[in-house]
Write an enzyme that holds these catalytic residues in place. Structure first.
Site, PDB file in Angstrom:
ATOM      1  N   HIS A  70       0.812  -1.326   0.017  1.00  0.00           N
ATOM      2  CA  HIS A  70      -0.073  -0.022   0.035  1.00  0.00           C
ATOM      3  C   HIS A  70       0.832   1.122   0.072  1.00  0.00           C
ATOM      4  O   HIS A  70       1.972   1.279   0.362  1.00  0.00           O
ATOM      5  CB  HIS A  70      -0.935  -0.080   1.218  1.00  0.00           C
ATOM      6  CG  HIS A  70      -0.068  -0.156   2.517  1.00  0.00           C
ATOM      7  ND1 HIS A  70       0.138  -1.344   3.201  1.00  0.00           N
ATOM      8  CD2 HIS A  70       0.449   0.775   3.241  1.00  0.00           C
ATOM      9  CE1 HIS A  70       0.801  -0.892   4.273  1.00  0.00           C
ATOM     10  NE2 HIS A  70       0.903   0.354   4.538  1.00  0.00           N
ATOM     11  N   SER A  72       0.992   4.736   2.003  1.00  0.00           N
ATOM     12  CA  SER A  72       0.268   5.363   3.152  1.00  0.00           C
ATOM     13  C   SER A  72      -0.083   6.838   2.984  1.00  0.00           C
ATOM     14  O   SER A  72       0.776   7.605   2.227  1.00  0.00           O
ATOM     15  CB  SER A  72       1.156   5.146   4.521  1.00  0.00           C
ATOM     16  OG  SER A  72       1.231   3.772   4.662  1.00  0.00           O
ATOM     17  N   TYR A 167       4.087  13.028   7.862  1.00  0.00           N
ATOM     18  CA  TYR A 167       5.397  13.625   8.214  1.00  0.00           C
ATOM     19  C   TYR A 167       5.453  14.902   7.292  1.00  0.00           C
ATOM     20  O   TYR A 167       5.045  15.265   6.379  1.00  0.00           O
ATOM     21  CB  TYR A 167       6.376  12.488   7.457  1.00  0.00           C
ATOM     22  CG  TYR A 167       6.503  11.482   8.037  1.00  0.00           C
ATOM     23  CD1 TYR A 167       7.368  10.907   8.863  1.00  0.00           C
ATOM     24  CD2 TYR A 167       5.372  10.365   7.647  1.00  0.00           C
ATOM     25  CE1 TYR A 167       7.532   9.845   9.769  1.00  0.00           C
ATOM     26  CE2 TYR A 167       5.558   9.252   8.234  1.00  0.00           C
ATOM     27  CZ  TYR A 167       6.348   8.967   9.462  1.00  0.00           C
ATOM     28  OH  TYR A 167       6.471   7.651  10.117  1.00  0.00           O
ATOM     29  N   SER A 171       7.693  11.254   2.489  1.00  0.00           N
ATOM     30  CA  SER A 171       7.958  10.610   1.454  1.00  0.00           C
ATOM     31  C   SER A 171       7.292   9.505   0.742  1.00  0.00           C
ATOM     32  O   SER A 171       7.141   8.357   1.627  1.00  0.00           O
ATOM     33  CB  SER A 171       9.317   9.685   1.690  1.00  0.00           C
ATOM     34  OG  SER A 171       9.913   8.987   0.718  1.00  0.00           O
ATOM     35  N   PHE A 172       6.225   9.691  -0.119  1.00  0.00           N
ATOM     36  CA  PHE A 172       5.157   8.698  -0.536  1.00  0.00           C
ATOM     37  C   PHE A 172       5.748   7.467  -1.160  1.00  0.00           C
ATOM     38  O   PHE A 172       6.672   7.687  -1.981  1.00  0.00           O
ATOM     39  CB  PHE A 172       4.251   9.317  -1.365  1.00  0.00           C
ATOM     40  CG  PHE A 172       3.398  10.468  -1.094  1.00  0.00           C
ATOM     41  CD1 PHE A 172       2.619  10.402   0.279  1.00  0.00           C
ATOM     42  CD2 PHE A 172       3.789  11.725  -1.112  1.00  0.00           C
ATOM     43  CE1 PHE A 172       1.921  11.337   0.723  1.00  0.00           C
ATOM     44  CE2 PHE A 172       3.167  12.834  -0.759  1.00  0.00           C
ATOM     45  CZ  PHE A 172       2.324  12.857   0.234  1.00  0.00           C
ATOM     46  N   HIS A 173       5.418   6.251  -0.629  1.00  0.00           N
ATOM     47  CA  HIS A 173       6.247   5.342  -0.994  1.00  0.00           C
ATOM     48  C   HIS A 173       5.515   3.953  -0.842  1.00  0.00           C
ATOM     49  O   HIS A 173       4.381   3.968  -0.024  1.00  0.00           O
ATOM     50  CB  HIS A 173       7.517   4.998  -0.302  1.00  0.00           C
ATOM     51  CG  HIS A 173       7.278   4.634   1.357  1.00  0.00           C
ATOM     52  ND1 HIS A 173       7.158   5.620   2.022  1.00  0.00           N
ATOM     53  CD2 HIS A 173       7.456   3.437   1.776  1.00  0.00           C
ATOM     54  CE1 HIS A 173       6.958   5.217   3.359  1.00  0.00           C
ATOM     55  NE2 HIS A 173       6.985   3.699   3.240  1.00  0.00           N
ATOM     56  N   SER A 175       6.058   0.063   0.716  1.00  0.00           N
ATOM     57  CA  SER A 175       6.981  -0.545   1.303  1.00  0.00           C
ATOM     58  C   SER A 175       6.776  -2.023   0.731  1.00  0.00           C
ATOM     59  O   SER A 175       5.679  -2.328   0.397  1.00  0.00           O
ATOM     60  CB  SER A 175       6.661  -0.824   2.544  1.00  0.00           C
ATOM     61  OG  SER A 175       7.243   0.272   3.238  1.00  0.00           O
TER      62      SER A 175
HETATM   63  P1  AMP Z   1       4.499   2.242   5.696  1.00  0.00           P
HETATM   64  O1  AMP Z   1       4.922   1.387   4.641  1.00  0.00           O
HETATM   65  O2  AMP Z   1       3.817   3.295   4.815  1.00  0.00           O
HETATM   66  O3  AMP Z   1       4.223   1.861   6.699  1.00  0.00           O
HETATM   67  O4  AMP Z   1       5.943   2.923   5.907  1.00  0.00           O
HETATM   68  C1  AMP Z   1       7.096   2.424   6.377  1.00  0.00           C
HETATM   69  C2  AMP Z   1       7.922   3.130   7.734  1.00  0.00           C
HETATM   70  O5  AMP Z   1       8.535   4.478   6.872  1.00  0.00           O
HETATM   71  C3  AMP Z   1       6.932   3.719   8.553  1.00  0.00           C
HETATM   72  O6  AMP Z   1       7.231   3.085   9.730  1.00  0.00           O
HETATM   73  C4  AMP Z   1       7.250   5.154   8.791  1.00  0.00           C
HETATM   74  O7  AMP Z   1       7.327   5.700   9.867  1.00  0.00           O
HETATM   75  C5  AMP Z   1       8.582   5.246   7.980  1.00  0.00           C
HETATM   76  N1  AMP Z   1       9.026   6.639   7.472  1.00  0.00           N
HETATM   77  C6  AMP Z   1      10.066   7.160   7.686  1.00  0.00           C
HETATM   78  N2  AMP Z   1      10.286   8.222   7.364  1.00  0.00           N
HETATM   79  C7  AMP Z   1       8.971   8.497   6.224  1.00  0.00           C
HETATM   80  C8  AMP Z   1       8.596   9.763   5.431  1.00  0.00           C
HETATM   81  N3  AMP Z   1       9.326  10.678   5.551  1.00  0.00           N
HETATM   82  N4  AMP Z   1       7.404   9.507   4.794  1.00  0.00           N
HETATM   83  C9  AMP Z   1       6.691   8.434   5.048  1.00  0.00           C
HETATM   84  N5  AMP Z   1       7.202   7.274   5.664  1.00  0.00           N
HETATM   85  C10 AMP Z   1       8.334   7.478   6.467  1.00  0.00           C
END
Ligand code: AMP
Length: 230
Positions: A70, A72, A167, A171-173, A175
């Site tokens: 996903h 987030s 945040y 940083s949209f991504h 995982s």
């Molecule tokens: P997620 O896959 O969205 O759960 O993100 C994985 C991890 O990335 C989470 O534990 C977030 O806390 C971490 N994360 C660290 N820095 C960032 C950032 N700048 N933007 C989004 N997620 C972040």
């Protein structure tokens, strides 16, 4: 990794959560909640991911595939059970206000008229605030301004419920995989090789595409849907 499972039970058993350490105290009636766009993986993506996990393992990083994929649009926050309905209602109202404003302004990119598809191709290492988990993610490279607009709307609901907003430098991504512990340094040493697998994939660079037509909110084991396209 699935972030919302196991709520509404008053026991904390790490074996139920793949050895993960919770970042918040677990209590009966607390529901881990987050807002996201789902990514439905193609076969090609899963094959590439397996290659990446094997390469990371050879460098001493014990990554496991994420259980669901996903993008987030919020942090994971904790909701009391009786807050869930008003929280969901607030999200619906915020998103429909955002849609109305967007349709009235001709100068903005129209998320709700065009179908937004975000693409990602650059690997990046992430960790949670406590550095108890390390993630391998693919950072979104297109659609950033539209995602920011949706994030601000979701943040509005978070503020209304006095919960953490996203945040400051999002940083949209997506995982792809994760492991328990702080493996950030170790993972960075093999990041270039991992990126090589993405860049030189079969017919060229692999591009991950997230179709953002439906935003979702998961609260405990419940999933709520917010269609964005008219
Ligand atoms: P997620 O896959 O969205 O759960 O993100 C994985 C991890 O990335 C989470 O534990 C977030 O806390 C971490 N994360 C660290 N820095 C960032 C950032 N700048 N933007 C989004 N997620 C972040």
């Amino acid at each position: 990794m699935s972030k919302g499972e196991g709520e509404d039970s008053d026991t904390e058993n790490s074996s139920h959560h793949e050895g993960r350490i919770r970042s918040f105290k677990h209590e009966r009636g607390n529901w881990a909640t987050y807002v996201y766009f789902p990514y439905l993986p193609e076969e090609e993506f899963l094959e590439l991911l397996d290659e990446m996990l094997a390469l990371a393992a050879a460098h001493g990083v014990p990554l496991s595939r994420a259980q669901d994929f996903h993008l987030s649009m919020s942090q994971t926050v904790v909701l009391r059970h009786h807050w869930i309905q008003p929280f969901i209602q607030s999200l619906r109202t915020g998103l429909s206000d955002c849609r109305r404003e967007t349709l009235q302004r001709k100068d903005v990119i129209e998320i709700f008229l065009c179908r937004l598809v975000c693409s990602a191709e650059k690997l990046r290492v992430y960790s949670n605030a406590e550095k108890t988990r390390t993630f391998l993610g693919m950072e979104v490279s297109s659609g950033h301004s539209q995602l920011l607009q949706i994030m601000k709307t979701v943040d509005g609901t978070m503020e209304e419920f006095r919960l953490d907003t996203f945040y400051k430098n999002p940083s949209f991504h997506v995982s792809l995989a994760w492991c328990a512990g702080d493996f950030t340094d170790c993972m960075r040493t093999c990041l270039q090789k991992l990126q090589g697998l993405v860049d030189c994939h079969e017919d060229g660079r692999f591009l991950l595409r997230v179709d953002c037509q439906e935003l979702r909110c998961k609260s405990g084991n419940k999933i709520f849907s917010f269609p964005l396209v008219c």
